[in-house]
Scaffold this motif. Structure first.
Motif, PDB file in Angstrom:
ATOM      1  N   SER A  62      -2.624  -7.983   5.551  1.00 21.47           N
ATOM      2  CA  SER A  62      -2.772  -6.541   5.763  1.00 21.47           C
ATOM      3  C   SER A  62      -1.448  -5.821   5.559  1.00 21.47           C
ATOM      4  CB  SER A  62      -3.316  -6.252   7.164  1.00 21.47           C
ATOM      5  OG  SER A  62      -2.383  -6.637   8.156  1.00 21.47           O
ATOM      6  N   GLU A  97     -13.567   4.265   6.368  1.00 21.80           N
ATOM      7  CA  GLU A  97     -13.591   2.901   5.843  1.00 21.80           C
ATOM      8  C   GLU A  97     -13.490   2.893   4.332  1.00 21.80           C
ATOM      9  OE1 GLU A  97     -17.128   1.125   7.350  1.00 21.80           O
ATOM     10  OE2 GLU A  97     -16.412   1.062   9.425  1.00 21.80           O
ATOM     11  N   TYR A 141     -10.640  -5.273  -0.497  1.00 24.14           N
ATOM     12  CA  TYR A 141      -9.929  -4.665   0.615  1.00 24.14           C
ATOM     13  C   TYR A 141     -10.903  -3.982   1.566  1.00 24.14           C
ATOM     14  CZ  TYR A 141      -5.929  -5.005  -2.611  1.00 24.14           C
ATOM     15  OH  TYR A 141      -4.962  -5.446  -3.485  1.00 24.14           O
ATOM     16  N   TYR A 176     -10.593  -0.892   4.782  1.00 20.70           N
ATOM     17  CA  TYR A 176      -9.675   0.180   5.165  1.00 20.70           C
ATOM     18  C   TYR A 176     -10.030   0.680   6.562  1.00 20.70           C
ATOM     19  CZ  TYR A 176      -9.245   0.138   0.079  1.00 20.70           C
ATOM     20  OH  TYR A 176      -9.077  -0.244  -1.225  1.00 20.70           O
ATOM     21  N   VAL A 201      -3.285   4.405   7.685  1.00 22.98           N
ATOM     22  CA  VAL A 201      -4.375   3.571   7.182  1.00 22.98           C
ATOM     23  C   VAL A 201      -3.882   2.135   7.080  1.00 22.98           C
ATOM     24  CG1 VAL A 201      -3.770   4.090   4.772  1.00 22.98           C
ATOM     25  CG2 VAL A 201      -6.049   3.230   5.315  1.00 22.98           C
ATOM     26  N   SER A 210       0.834  -1.194   0.000  1.00 24.66           N
ATOM     27  CA  SER A 210       0.000   0.000   0.000  1.00 24.66           C
ATOM     28  C   SER A 210       0.871   1.247   0.000  1.00 24.66           C
ATOM     29  CB  SER A 210      -0.926   0.016   1.228  1.00 24.66           C
ATOM     30  OG  SER A 210      -0.176   0.019   2.431  1.00 24.66           O
ATOM     31  N   TRP A 215      -8.726   3.937   8.965  1.00 22.64           N
ATOM     32  CA  TRP A 215      -7.897   5.126   9.097  1.00 22.64           C
ATOM     33  C   TRP A 215      -7.752   5.509  10.563  1.00 22.64           C
ATOM     34  CZ3 TRP A 215      -5.613   7.861   5.045  1.00 22.64           C
ATOM     35  CH2 TRP A 215      -6.009   7.490   3.756  1.00 22.64           C
ATOM     36  N   VAL A 258      -4.741  -1.500   5.443  1.00 21.49           N
ATOM     37  CA  VAL A 258      -5.482  -2.167   4.367  1.00 21.49           C
ATOM     38  C   VAL A 258      -5.474  -3.667   4.647  1.00 21.49           C
ATOM     39  CG1 VAL A 258      -5.680  -2.504   1.887  1.00 21.49           C
ATOM     40  CG2 VAL A 258      -4.717  -0.374   2.779  1.00 21.49           C
ATOM     41  N   PRO A 291     -11.045   4.116   0.699  1.00 17.12           N
ATOM     42  CA  PRO A 291      -9.632   4.298   0.346  1.00 17.12           C
ATOM     43  C   PRO A 291      -9.203   5.751   0.347  1.00 17.12           C
ATOM     44  CG  PRO A 291     -10.930   3.738  -1.596  1.00 17.12           C
ATOM     45  CD  PRO A 291     -11.831   3.562  -0.420  1.00 17.12           C
TER      46      PRO A 291
END
Length: 363
Positions: free
Chosen positions: A185, A160, A150, A152, A176, A122, A154, A178, A162
């Motif tokens: 992950s 939630e 995926y 997410y 973040v 990522s 943050w 992923v 990208p």
């Protein structure tokens, strides 16, 4: 009966007694042996898969006697009784198959199902950066690898998706994580510095074309001046000479320690100036037909033309208006000769101009 059908599961001995009508008899026996017939079970090579794949496990069975019964076993529990079995797992494990024929001969095999980690890579859409307080930041994470969709997460702001938009009020590290459908992950982060700078300056006119710029900016560590004529300066308070009668545009761009950048632009004007010709020939030949004052950056203007006896023959407050030689704008033209003029003007920068002189009219 003379003939006898016998079926046994294990080894056995069969005896027969034969007796005639007179009671004479005889016996005999035969050993019946049921040897084991091996059952061969093969589930094939180990399987490498992902957590979202459903794998069809197929058995290859031979040997034994008669038909087979199947028992698939996972973690000590029976999961199926068919020759094939669909199986999905989130982690590496093993499945075994027990096969038995009609005579009780049996065998088993085990297959390992490997679910290796699939790395995720990522990255952020921007490197570490800085914004001025009050400005927002658009963040987006890009991910490759992994398995399936995926998710997410943050931090510190919840999110939630990208992408994330935030209006930070202080310097913040945004992180973040992923994660894919199999639990693989990766984590990435970006630092966003928050600060503020205040660009400001004044100007002192030095002569007709020169200016001294006075930097009054706060909280900046670097400065760059743009003078609108293609030249720049990184001095704190530079001196500059302009060479154009057009309005002078000066931009100061300042940058803070973390990278916040702001600019301010001001427009300045050269000192107003006037040019008064001393002769014109209103004779209809198309050359030098009118008398007109020329100037730049004039805010207010007035011109009066007198004859030799002090009478006003022409008067105007419009610098763009030309005198064609008429008497006070009428159809009567003044005679050839020398006339006096008085000009008074105020420039945009506030300088005042007064000029007197003579203009010759020749036909």
């Amino acid at each position: 009966e003379e003939d006898f059908n016998l079926q046994v599961i294990d080894d056995a001995v069969l005896s027969v007694v034969v007796e005639d009508q007179c009671g004479n008899s005889a016996t005999d026996e035969i050993d019946v042996t049921v040897p084991p017939v091996p059952v061969i079970v093969d589930l094939g090579p180990d399987i490498t898969t992902t957590c979202i794949d459903e794998n069809l496990l197929v058995s290859q069975v031979s040997g034994g006697v008669g038909s087979y019964s199947y028992t698939w076993i996972y973690q000590g529990l029976e999961i199926g009784q068919d020759p094939t079995q669909n199986f999905q797992t989130y982690s590496s494990t093993s499945v075994s198959l027990q096969v038995e024929d009609e005579c009780g001969n049996s065998n088993s095999d085990q297959i390992n199902i490997l679910v290796p980690p699939v790395p995720i890579l990522s990255s952020m859409n921007i490197p570490d950066t800085a914004v001025c307080i009050g400005n927002g930041v658009d963040l987006e994470v890009f991910a490759t690898g992994g398995v399936g969709e995926y998710s997410y997460a943050w931090s510190p702001d919840p999110g939630e998706n990208p992408y994330l938009y935030d209006l930070p009020m202080e310097s913040t590290t945004y992180t973040v994580t992923v994660t894919d459908e199999c639990g693989n992950s990766d984590q990435t982060s970006v630092f966003v510095g928050v600060e503020d700078v205040f660009p400001a300056f004044t100007v002192d006119y030095i002569g007709d074309w020169d200016v001294q710029l006075n930097n009054l900016s706060d909280d900046a560590v670097s400065y760059i001046w743009y003078f609108g004529d293609g030249s720049t300066s990184e001095e704190f308070s530079p001196f500059h000479t302009f060479d154009s009668l057009e309005p002078w545009q000066v931009t100061l761009e300042v940058t803070g320690e973390l990278g916040c950048s702001k600019s301010v632009t001001e427009i300045f004007y050269p000192l107003a100036d006037l040019y008064i010709p001393n002769c014109f020939t209103p004779d209809g030949d198309g050359v030098n037909e009118v008398f007109q004052a020329y100037g730049h950056d004039i805010l207010h203007f007035e011109i009066i033309v007198f004859n030799r006896w002090g009478d006003i023959v022409y008067q105007s407050d419009d610098i763009n208006e030309a005198w064609t030689g008429g008497q006070k704008g009428g159809e009567y033209f003044v005679p050839d000769g020398v006339y006096s003029y008085f000009v008074k003007a105020e420039g945009i920068r506030g300088n005042f101009i007064e000029k007197t002189g003579h203009i010759t009219v020749v036909r």
